[in-house]
Design an enzyme around this catalytic site. Structure first.
Site, PDB file in Angstrom:
ATOM      1  N   SER A  20       0.849  -1.192   0.000  1.00  0.00           N
ATOM      2  CA  SER A  20       0.000   0.000   0.000  1.00  0.00           C
ATOM      3  C   SER A  20       0.884   1.242   0.000  1.00  0.00           C
ATOM      4  CB  SER A  20      -0.902   0.009   1.229  1.00  0.00           C
ATOM      5  OG  SER A  20      -0.135   0.349   2.367  1.00  0.00           O
ATOM      6  N   LYS A  21       0.223   2.374  -0.096  1.00  0.00           N
ATOM      7  CA  LYS A  21       0.933   3.656  -0.166  1.00  0.00           C
ATOM      8  C   LYS A  21       1.938   3.853   0.960  1.00  0.00           C
ATOM      9  CE  LYS A  21      -2.632   6.335  -2.138  1.00  0.00           C
ATOM     10  NZ  LYS A  21      -3.781   7.020  -1.653  1.00  0.00           N
ATOM     11  N   ARG A  22       1.622   3.267   2.075  1.00  0.00           N
ATOM     12  CA  ARG A  22       2.499   3.388   3.228  1.00  0.00           C
ATOM     13  C   ARG A  22       3.913   2.866   2.914  1.00  0.00           C
ATOM     14  NH1 ARG A  22       2.363  -0.552   6.746  1.00  0.00           N
ATOM     15  NH2 ARG A  22       0.833  -1.892   5.767  1.00  0.00           N
TER      16      ARG A  22
END
Ligand code: GLU
Length: 471
Positions: A239-241
């Site tokens: 994910s973006k994290r």
């Protein structure tokens, strides 16, 4: 058999690396077998579909070079086809209209939960008779078989079996006539003659439902291959994290498409311990049956390494053009400065991405705002005054601003002053770039250009004088 695969994104977000890998696998599978790769945009969810997302998907695929043989087809252009099939199923008694309201369905599920049952549609409209309730736009549900099993052989996951009792009567058309995902996908897979459905394993549970629909429509089913999801370096779903996940973001960050493709193909697939694959090699070697069942991890370091590999090999003219795009994005005006292909040639060994390359070449177009204080302390000492002044004079007199002549000028200065080259080149480097690290001094001079070089040397001389005055 003439192989036909499809990539069927919903335009509700970016083209994520997971989607791009699915597209790559579909494309490779079709290419290897001389088949066709179809692009279908599943845009029937009008509320969540956006033009921006559509553009990002098409843009990302184009950038990666995953060219479709057919399409893009848009499901919203094909609504009459779905309607026709809904009518046929209704006519054959394989589907029925359901008038249940949202509240009624809620109450039904609450009661099921209260009894400790799994919430599912109980088929209450299956045998409805009598007049249709007024003012309700019914949905259409598929009459799923109530007995037996759906069995299929997943090309990646092996044999699979699902009990029909676990599957409820799926909505195939909404009240406004729009097909649901499962129905639109099945109608299109059949209509487009898709032979192999390769997609993410988040769709595994849809496959028995889709197979039942395929059977109801009286067609032979395609083969299915569900590829495992992509995890981040920490083992959690990517994910973006974790960093960039959108394909166009990798482009904007200065990755080459061949590097990203190379990393994507290795996520869940391997060929011995080989790491580098050209497009042609991927096409020659890839088979979806060799895809691993276990999830694969996206590795940003590995991608950086691959990118560096491809950057080193790339044609300087091409890199230069890409570098120019990076400068534009950084808001740097390159006009009148060094040629981008020159920068690319000089910097390609020293940067992993084009963004990094542009950042490291910034000094060629923009004068630094401040000197790096550590570099000043170390290299712009009083002892640097003489070599700086001497090189300035020599460079000023130089007719030819070319690497060989520039190198000779700096070397001659060092010799004349009986200094080693570093004692002359380092202060000069700080003068030209504000910092102590840059390409070879003659290339740094060439990148900065004559006028800017001379004026920056003056600035450094002033700085040394100021420092001597203070000390
Ligand atoms: N539109 C679906 C998605 O983006 C496609 C799934 C499929 O390949 O069938 O997840």
């Amino acid at each position: 058999m003439n192989v036909r695969t499809r990539f069927a994104p919903s335009p509700t977000g970016l083209l994520h690396v997971g989607g791009a890998r699915t597209a790559l696998f579909c494309w490779l599978f079709a290419r290897r077998r001389g088949g066709a790769f179809v692009l279908r945009i599943e845009d029937t969810d009008r509320e969540r579909s956006t033009q921006a997302s559509m553009d990002a998907i098409l843009d990302g695929l184009r950038w990666l070079g995953l060219d479709a043989d057919e399409g893009p087809f848009f499901q919203t252009d094909r609504l009459p086809l779905y309607r026709e099939h809904v009518e046929r199923l209704l006519h054959d008694g394989k589907a029925y209209r359901c008038y249940c309201s949202r509240e009624e369905l809620e109450a039904m599920r609450d009661a099921q939960r209260a009894r400790g049952e799994k919430p599912r549609y109980d088929g209450r409209c299956r045998h409805r008779t009598g007049p249709s309730p007024a003012g309700v736009d019914p949905v259409v549900r598929f009459r799923n078989p109530t007995e037996g099993q759906v069995v299929f052989e997943d090309l990646v996951r092996g044999p699979a079996a699902f009990d029909n009792r676990e599957l409820d009567d799926l909505v195939i058309a909404r009240g406004d006539g729009m097909p649901t995902y499962n129905f639109g996908a099945v109608v299109d897979d059949l209509d487009m003659g898709i032979t192999h459905v390769i997609r993410g394993d988040d769709h595994v549970m849809n496959t028995p439902r889709q197979l039942n629909l395929v059977a109801a429509l009286g067609a032979p089913p395609p083969r299915y291959a569900h590829v495992p999801m992509i995890l981040g370096p920490d083992g959690q779903r990517l994910s973006k994290r974790h960093g960039a996940v959108g394909v166009t973001r990798f482009r904007d960050d200065g990755y080459l498409p061949e590097a990203l493709l190379n990393h994507l193909v290795r996520l869940g697939w391997s060929h011995g311990d080989r790491e580098i694959f050209s497009r042609e090699e991927m096409i020659e070697l890839f088979d979806v049956a060799d895809v691993n069942r276990a999830p694969a991890s996206f590795d940003y370091d590995k991608l950086g390494w691959l990118n560096q590999h491809y950057v080193r090999q790339a044609d300087p003219e091409r890199l230069g053009a890409l570098l120019a795009g990076q400068f534009e994005r950084m808001g740097i005006d390159m006009s009148g400065g060094a040629a981008p292909s020159l920068l690319a040639r000089v910097q390609r060994e020293r940067a992993r991405t084009l963004a990094e390359m542009a950042e490291k070449s910034r000094f060629a177009f923009e004068e630094y705002v401040e000197f790096d204080e550590r570099a000043v302390k170390k290299h712009l000492r009083p002892a640097a005054l003489e070599p700086l002044e001497a090189t300035r004079a020599r460079l000023h007199a130089l007719a030819d601003w070319e690497p060989a002549a520039l190198h000779a000028a700096v070397a001659e200065c060092a010799e004349a002053l009986s200094l080693n080259l570093g004692k002359v080149a380092q202060p000069l480097r700080v003068a030209l770039t504000g910092a102590a690290a840059s390409p070879a001094i003659e290339l740094t001079l060439q990148m900065v250009g004559r006028d800017a070089a001379l004026s920056r040397i003056d600035r450094a001389i002033a700085r040394v004088r100021e420092r001597s005055g203070q000390s």
